[in-house]
Design an enzyme around this catalytic site. Structure first.
Site, PDB file in Angstrom:
ATOM      1  N   TYR A  67      44.325  31.694  74.770  1.00  0.00           N
ATOM      2  CA  TYR A  67      44.691  30.932  73.563  1.00  0.00           C
ATOM      3  C   TYR A  67      43.774  31.279  72.394  1.00  0.00           C
ATOM      4  O   TYR A  67      44.209  31.325  71.242  1.00  0.00           O
ATOM      5  CB  TYR A  67      44.717  29.424  73.866  1.00  0.00           C
ATOM      6  CG  TYR A  67      46.004  29.055  74.560  1.00  0.00           C
ATOM      7  CD1 TYR A  67      47.176  28.858  73.840  1.00  0.00           C
ATOM      8  CD2 TYR A  67      46.069  28.965  75.952  1.00  0.00           C
ATOM      9  CE1 TYR A  67      48.375  28.566  74.481  1.00  0.00           C
ATOM     10  CE2 TYR A  67      47.259  28.673  76.597  1.00  0.00           C
ATOM     11  CZ  TYR A  67      48.402  28.476  75.859  1.00  0.00           C
ATOM     12  OH  TYR A  67      49.597  28.211  76.483  1.00  0.00           O
ATOM     13  N   VAL A 103      54.822  28.057  68.643  1.00  0.00           N
ATOM     14  CA  VAL A 103      53.651  27.207  68.413  1.00  0.00           C
ATOM     15  C   VAL A 103      52.768  27.806  67.317  1.00  0.00           C
ATOM     16  O   VAL A 103      51.662  27.321  67.070  1.00  0.00           O
ATOM     17  CB  VAL A 103      52.837  27.042  69.725  1.00  0.00           C
ATOM     18  CG1 VAL A 103      53.670  26.372  70.810  1.00  0.00           C
ATOM     19  CG2 VAL A 103      52.295  28.381  70.234  1.00  0.00           C
ATOM     20  N   HIS A 129      57.546  22.888  71.332  1.00  0.00           N
ATOM     21  CA  HIS A 129      56.475  23.212  72.285  1.00  0.00           C
ATOM     22  C   HIS A 129      55.077  23.002  71.708  1.00  0.00           C
ATOM     23  O   HIS A 129      54.106  23.544  72.237  1.00  0.00           O
ATOM     24  CB  HIS A 129      56.645  24.658  72.791  1.00  0.00           C
ATOM     25  CG  HIS A 129      57.862  24.854  73.652  1.00  0.00           C
ATOM     26  ND1 HIS A 129      58.435  26.088  73.902  1.00  0.00           N
ATOM     27  CD2 HIS A 129      58.619  23.948  74.328  1.00  0.00           C
ATOM     28  CE1 HIS A 129      59.485  25.927  74.704  1.00  0.00           C
ATOM     29  NE2 HIS A 129      59.628  24.638  74.961  1.00  0.00           N
ATOM     30  N   CYS A 164      35.691  11.263  74.798  1.00  0.00           N
ATOM     31  CA  CYS A 164      35.402  11.025  76.225  1.00  0.00           C
ATOM     32  C   CYS A 164      34.738  12.215  76.911  1.00  0.00           C
ATOM     33  O   CYS A 164      34.518  12.176  78.126  1.00  0.00           O
ATOM     34  CB  CYS A 164      36.681  10.641  76.963  1.00  0.00           C
ATOM     35  SG  CYS A 164      37.764  12.029  77.300  1.00  0.00           S
ATOM     36  N   ASN A 227      69.432  38.686  67.468  1.00  0.00           N
ATOM     37  CA  ASN A 227      68.476  39.131  68.489  1.00  0.00           C
ATOM     38  C   ASN A 227      68.632  40.633  68.650  1.00  0.00           C
ATOM     39  O   ASN A 227      69.739  41.162  68.503  1.00  0.00           O
ATOM     40  CB  ASN A 227      68.762  38.428  69.826  1.00  0.00           C
ATOM     41  CG  ASN A 227      67.582  38.483  70.781  1.00  0.00           C
ATOM     42  OD1 ASN A 227      67.018  39.539  71.041  1.00  0.00           O
ATOM     43  ND2 ASN A 227      67.214  37.326  71.307  1.00  0.00           N
ATOM     44  N   ALA A 245      65.330  40.101  63.079  1.00  0.00           N
ATOM     45  CA  ALA A 245      65.631  38.861  62.352  1.00  0.00           C
ATOM     46  C   ALA A 245      65.340  38.968  60.853  1.00  0.00           C
ATOM     47  O   ALA A 245      66.102  38.444  60.030  1.00  0.00           O
ATOM     48  CB  ALA A 245      64.829  37.717  62.960  1.00  0.00           C
TER      49      ALA A 245
HETATM   50  C1  BJW Z   1      63.728  39.640  68.468  1.00  0.00           C
HETATM   51  C2  BJW Z   1      62.851  40.413  67.710  1.00  0.00           C
HETATM   52  C3  BJW Z   1      63.158  40.563  66.336  1.00  0.00           C
HETATM   53  C4  BJW Z   1      62.085  40.354  69.726  1.00  0.00           C
HETATM   54  N1  BJW Z   1      64.237  39.968  65.833  1.00  0.00           N
HETATM   55  N2  BJW Z   1      64.794  39.080  67.949  1.00  0.00           N
HETATM   56  C5  BJW Z   1      66.562  24.273  83.980  1.00  0.00           C
HETATM   57  C6  BJW Z   1      66.826  25.439  84.699  1.00  0.00           C
HETATM   58  C7  BJW Z   1      65.782  26.211  85.205  1.00  0.00           C
HETATM   59  C8  BJW Z   1      64.437  25.853  85.017  1.00  0.00           C
HETATM   60  C9  BJW Z   1      64.187  24.716  84.313  1.00  0.00           C
HETATM   61  C10 BJW Z   1      65.229  23.936  83.805  1.00  0.00           C
HETATM   62  N3  BJW Z   1      64.687  22.880  83.153  1.00  0.00           N
HETATM   63  C11 BJW Z   1      63.326  22.990  83.218  1.00  0.00           C
HETATM   64  C12 BJW Z   1      63.000  24.077  83.943  1.00  0.00           C
HETATM   65  C13 BJW Z   1      61.611  24.566  84.251  1.00  0.00           C
HETATM   66  C14 BJW Z   1      60.987  25.341  83.110  1.00  0.00           C
HETATM   67  C15 BJW Z   1      61.845  26.560  82.768  1.00  0.00           C
HETATM   68  O1  BJW Z   1      62.601  26.584  81.823  1.00  0.00           O
HETATM   69  N4  BJW Z   1      61.704  27.618  83.545  1.00  0.00           N
HETATM   70  C16 BJW Z   1      62.455  28.856  83.312  1.00  0.00           C
HETATM   71  C17 BJW Z   1      61.503  29.971  82.900  1.00  0.00           C
HETATM   72  C18 BJW Z   1      63.230  29.184  84.540  1.00  0.00           C
HETATM   73  N5  BJW Z   1      60.822  24.486  81.940  1.00  0.00           N
HETATM   74  C19 BJW Z   1      59.774  23.665  81.805  1.00  0.00           C
HETATM   75  O2  BJW Z   1      58.918  23.591  82.666  1.00  0.00           O
HETATM   76  C20 BJW Z   1      59.706  22.808  80.568  1.00  0.00           C
HETATM   77  N6  BJW Z   1      59.461  21.458  80.941  1.00  0.00           N
HETATM   78  C21 BJW Z   1      60.393  20.666  81.477  1.00  0.00           C
HETATM   79  O3  BJW Z   1      61.553  20.999  81.558  1.00  0.00           O
HETATM   80  O4  BJW Z   1      59.923  19.445  81.917  1.00  0.00           O
HETATM   81  C22 BJW Z   1      60.776  18.664  82.750  1.00  0.00           C
HETATM   82  C23 BJW Z   1      60.695  19.251  84.137  1.00  0.00           C
HETATM   83  C24 BJW Z   1      59.470  19.403  84.751  1.00  0.00           C
HETATM   84  C25 BJW Z   1      59.411  19.962  86.024  1.00  0.00           C
HETATM   85  C26 BJW Z   1      60.572  20.383  86.657  1.00  0.00           C
HETATM   86  C27 BJW Z   1      61.798  20.239  86.029  1.00  0.00           C
HETATM   87  C28 BJW Z   1      61.862  19.661  84.740  1.00  0.00           C
HETATM   88  C29 BJW Z   1      58.551  23.206  79.681  1.00  0.00           C
HETATM   89  C30 BJW Z   1      58.695  24.584  79.120  1.00  0.00           C
HETATM   90  C31 BJW Z   1      57.472  24.937  78.291  1.00  0.00           C
HETATM   91  C32 BJW Z   1      57.470  26.382  77.832  1.00  0.00           C
HETATM   92  N7  BJW Z   1      56.207  26.704  77.296  1.00  0.00           N
HETATM   93  C33 BJW Z   1      55.988  28.027  76.713  1.00  0.00           C
HETATM   94  C34 BJW Z   1      54.487  28.137  76.358  1.00  0.00           C
HETATM   95  C35 BJW Z   1      54.175  27.301  75.131  1.00  0.00           C
HETATM   96  C36 BJW Z   1      52.746  27.377  74.761  1.00  0.00           C
HETATM   97  C37 BJW Z   1      52.313  28.755  74.389  1.00  0.00           C
HETATM   98  O5  BJW Z   1      52.836  29.361  73.428  1.00  0.00           O
HETATM   99  O6  BJW Z   1      51.430  29.268  75.061  1.00  0.00           O
HETATM  100  O7  BJW Z   1      56.797  28.186  75.559  1.00  0.00           O
HETATM  101  S1  BJW Z   1      56.498  29.378  77.771  1.00  0.00           S
HETATM  102  C38 BJW Z   1      57.049  30.400  76.463  1.00  0.00           C
HETATM  103  O8  BJW Z   1      58.473  30.618  76.587  1.00  0.00           O
HETATM  104  C39 BJW Z   1      56.852  29.578  75.166  1.00  0.00           C
HETATM  105  C40 BJW Z   1      58.114  29.880  74.424  1.00  0.00           C
HETATM  106  O9  BJW Z   1      58.352  28.894  73.439  1.00  0.00           O
HETATM  107  C41 BJW Z   1      59.151  29.949  75.532  1.00  0.00           C
HETATM  108  C42 BJW Z   1      60.407  30.680  75.138  1.00  0.00           C
HETATM  109  O10 BJW Z   1      60.177  32.024  74.884  1.00  0.00           O
HETATM  110  P1  BJW Z   1      60.982  32.732  73.697  1.00  0.00           P
HETATM  111  O11 BJW Z   1      60.616  32.134  72.411  1.00  0.00           O
HETATM  112  O12 BJW Z   1      62.419  32.783  74.025  1.00  0.00           O
HETATM  113  O13 BJW Z   1      60.297  34.195  73.718  1.00  0.00           O
HETATM  114  P2  BJW Z   1      60.632  35.474  74.649  1.00  0.00           P
HETATM  115  O14 BJW Z   1      59.452  36.351  74.585  1.00  0.00           O
HETATM  116  O15 BJW Z   1      61.106  35.062  75.986  1.00  0.00           O
HETATM  117  O16 BJW Z   1      61.876  36.162  73.916  1.00  0.00           O
HETATM  118  C43 BJW Z   1      61.774  36.797  72.662  1.00  0.00           C
HETATM  119  C44 BJW Z   1      63.160  37.195  72.206  1.00  0.00           C
HETATM  120  O17 BJW Z   1      63.074  37.718  70.895  1.00  0.00           O
HETATM  121  C45 BJW Z   1      63.789  38.286  73.084  1.00  0.00           C
HETATM  122  O18 BJW Z   1      65.131  37.909  73.379  1.00  0.00           O
HETATM  123  C46 BJW Z   1      63.778  39.522  72.181  1.00  0.00           C
HETATM  124  O19 BJW Z   1      64.887  40.375  72.392  1.00  0.00           O
HETATM  125  C47 BJW Z   1      63.837  38.904  70.808  1.00  0.00           C
HETATM  126  N8  BJW Z   1      63.246  39.685  69.716  1.00  0.00           N
HETATM  127  N9  BJW Z   1      61.857  40.917  68.485  1.00  0.00           N
HETATM  128  C48 BJW Z   1      65.053  39.281  66.638  1.00  0.00           C
HETATM  129  N10 BJW Z   1      62.363  41.333  65.498  1.00  0.00           N
HETATM  130 ZN    ZN Z   2      39.186  12.499  75.503  1.00  0.00          ZN
END
Ligand code: BJW
Ligand code: ZN
Length: 255
Positions: A67, A103, A129, A164, A227, A245
């Site tokens: 981070y 974020v 997030h 704390c 995308n 984008a």
């Molecule tokens: C371009 C480009 C250009 C590149 N122009 N495009 C239902 C089904 C299955 C699983 C689950 C479900 N519900 C919940 C889950 C579990 C889990 C999950 O989703 N897992 C999957 C991976 C399978 N979800 C969670 O745990 C969430 N919590 C939750 O649901 O709580 C309730 C619960 C708990 C326990 C069990 C069940 C339910 C929380 C999710 C938190 C995600 N956190 C992160 C980290 C944040 C902090 C940090 O930044 O460090 O969030 S992970 C990471 O992924 C970050 C992002 O916001 C997130 C999404 O990624 P994103 O933005 O899509 O990025 P990329 O890299 O994946 O994609 C980039 C895209 O851009 C690509 O498509 C490229 O092609 C494109 N691109 N250049 C246009 N120039």
């Molecule tokens: Zn504290």
């Protein structure tokens, strides 16, 4: 792309309520690495390995190192034409909401750059997030602005809570953690009532964020996907603009 761009323009002109759901790809042209794909790895760790409470409990120094590296990198980045175009859309159009998984704070910075002030602006994003630039106490939930440089030499040099003394953590949502209920409800409510959802730069793999565009579709609204790759949402998109984008959004939302 030209024909699809015309289709997208028509969809945008005819829409009354719009949500834009963005992911890491929108910040790629600012120099912020995405999570997945060849550019998305950090020291060969996957986000699923580092962005968890279990990883923080086991090895807070490595998690803070990641981070800290990202905070320093993001501090050198600026909003790009894609962030600015969406901010313009939200300022010019009465019913637009920007919902982001990012974020990095770049939508917020774009909102203030386009509006020229820091008060409430319709271009401010709903951040699903959290924010990498805030710390939150891992014990008592106290929040404060995060320090731009993190000393990861030992556990004792990591950020500590003023209230704390427990370890602070980045104020972001990790895998397995629930998203803020008020924020999530608001995002789904806006998406359900939208005629159009612009989905920009997300792999649409992470839930519940990836389900937000489906709420628009489920209520009879349409999707435009921007995308450089196809995703699971592509088959549902009325227009898929397969280009960076920044290029697409400046054509779609001219100054
Ligand atoms: C371009 C480009 C250009 C590149 N122009 N495009 C239902 C089904 C299955 C699983 C689950 C479900 N519900 C919940 C889950 C579990 C889990 C999950 O989703 N897992 C999957 C991976 C399978 N979800 C969670 O745990 C969430 N919590 C939750 O649901 O709580 C309730 C619960 C708990 C326990 C069990 C069940 C339910 C929380 C999710 C938190 C995600 N956190 C992160 C980290 C944040 C902090 C940090 O930044 O460090 O969030 S992970 C990471 O992924 C970050 C992002 O916001 C997130 C999404 O990624 P994103 O933005 O899509 O990025 P990329 O890299 O994946 O994609 C980039 C895209 O851009 C690509 O498509 C490229 O092609 C494109 N691109 N250049 C246009 N120039
Ligand atoms: Zn504290």
């Amino acid at each position: 792309m030209n024909e699809t761009l015309e289709q997208a323009r028509a969809l945008l002109e005819n829409a009354r309520r719009i949500v834009a759901v963005t992911g890491a790809g929108i910040s790629a042209e600012s120099g912020v690495p995405t999570f997945r794909g060849p550019e998305g790895l950090w020291k060969s760790h996957r986000p699923e390995e580092l962005a968890t409470a279990a990883a923080f409990a086991r090895d807070p120094q490595t998690v803070w190192e990641w981070y800290g590296w990202r905070r320093e990198l993001i501090a050198t980045c600026s909003p790009n034409p894609a962030h600015l175009a969406l901010a313009r859309l939200a300022l010019d159009h009465p019913e637009v909401a920007i919902i982001t998984q990012n974020v990095d704070g770049l939508h917020t910075r774009a909102a203030t750059e386009e509006a020229g002030h820091v008060d409430f602006s319709p271009a401010l994003p709903i951040e699903l997030h959290g924010s990498i630039n805030r710390d939150r106490c891992s014990a008592c939930d106290a929040r404060r602005p995060g320090s731009p440089v993190i000393d990861v030499t030992s556990i004792d040099t990591l950020p500590q809570c003023d209230r704390c003394s427990a370890l602070m953590r980045p104020d972001v949502v990790w895998f397995g953690e629930v998203l803020n209920e008020v924020i999530l409800d608001r995002a789904f409510r806006l998406a359900r009532s939208a005629d159009l959802c612009l989905v920009v730069g997300t792999s649409a793999l992470v839930h519940p964020a990836a389900s937000v565009p489906l709420a628009t579709l489920g209520n009879g609204g349409k999707l435009i996907e921007i995308n450089i790759q196809e995703t699971s949402l592509t088959p549902y998109a009325s227009a898929q603009l397969n280009a960076p984008a920044g290029i697409v959004l400046t054509k779609l939302i001219p100054e």
